[in-house]
Write an enzyme that holds these catalytic residues in place. Structure first.
Site, short mmCIF file in Angstrom:
data_model
loop_
_atom_site.label_atom_id
_atom_site.label_comp_id
_atom_site.label_asym_id
_atom_site.label_seq_id
_atom_site.Cartn_x
_atom_site.Cartn_y
_atom_site.Cartn_z
N ASP A 130 -6.31 0.57 0.91
CA ASP A 130 -6.45 0.87 2.34
C ASP A 130 -7.85 0.45 2.78
O ASP A 130 -8.57 -0.24 2.05
CB ASP A 130 -6.17 2.34 2.62
CG ASP A 130 -7.25 3.26 2.06
OD1 ASP A 130 -8.16 2.77 1.33
OD2 ASP A 130 -7.21 4.47 2.35
N LYS B 284 0.83 -1.21 0.00
CA LYS B 284 0.00 0.00 0.00
C LYS B 284 0.86 1.25 0.00
O LYS B 284 0.68 2.15 -0.84
CB LYS B 284 -0.93 0.01 1.21
CG LYS B 284 -1.88 1.20 1.23
CD LYS B 284 -2.54 1.39 2.58
CE LYS B 284 -1.61 2.09 3.54
NZ LYS B 284 -2.27 2.50 4.81
#
Length: 211
Positions: free
Chosen positions: A140, A121
């Site tokens: 996320d 991420k």
């Protein structure tokens, strides 16, 4: 509506709603974005943006951070939560960048995820926004939630979700779709009480009114 067509329509509508997508975090170069993203784990962007100006003033370069006193860094990032691990990872990442990457934030996924505290991420956010390199889609909590609600994935694991999303959007748009879903997740399709009656995606949402 088939998944690919739904994805294209989601992108089209959200691009109209958010014509200038960019991270909510404040940053001026790749190292600052990397640090801010690490600090944003389990913390709001607003809180991080209050912490980073003093942090970057105290240690303005990667080399400065590589030799920083870990306890001093801990105190400066304490309010972001999990401050001991975050401080340790930031200082260790700076040291690794200095010693193994010539003092520059690396520009590949394989290299970035070698940095302590940096997973896909964070690496995707840095690559997309700082370098305009698209190796994947940052997933996320907002992207995870909206991808499921909008019928773009059936998975809950971020890596599996990312693999499901990538074929649905043009590679050049991978960074933008992350921003769009994060913005929309905060403003409309929130976790506890999604505002389905106000949602401009309601007519193509398989989960409308379910949660």
């Amino acid at each position: 509506m088939i998944k690919k067509k739904r994805a294209n329509e989601i992108f089209r509508r959200l691009a109209r709603r958010y014509p200038d997508p960019e991270p909510a975090l404040d940053w001026s170069h790749a190292w600052e974005l990397l640090v801010a993203t690490v600090l944003a784990a389990q913390c709001t962007d607003e809180r991080v943006n209050k912490v980073t100006p003093a942090l970057f003033k105290r240690w303005p370069t990667i080399a400065d951070m590589a030799t920083a006193d870990i306890h001093e860094v801990e105190e400066m990032v304490r309010s972001t939560g999990f401050f001991r691990n975050k401080a340790k990872n930031i200082v260790a990442s700076a040291s690794l960048i200095i010693n193994e990457f010539g003092g520059r934030v690396p520009e590949t996924m394989a290299e970035l995820i070698r940095l302590p505290g940096v997973a896909r991420k964070t690496a995707n956010i840095v690559l997309s926004n700082a370098f305009h390199i698209h190796e994947g889609i940052a997933v996320d909590t907002h992207v995870k939630r909206l991808s499921f609600r909008l019928g773009l994935t059936k998975h809950t694991d971020p890596v599996r979700i990312e693999k499901d999303l990538m074929p649905l959007f043009e590679r050049k748009n991978w960074g933008d779709i992350n921003h769009f879903l994060v913005y929309y997740g905060r403003e409309v399709c929130n976790a506890q009480r999604p505002r389905c009656t106000e949602c401009e995606l309601a007519d193509i949402c398989p989960k409308k009114g379910v949660e």
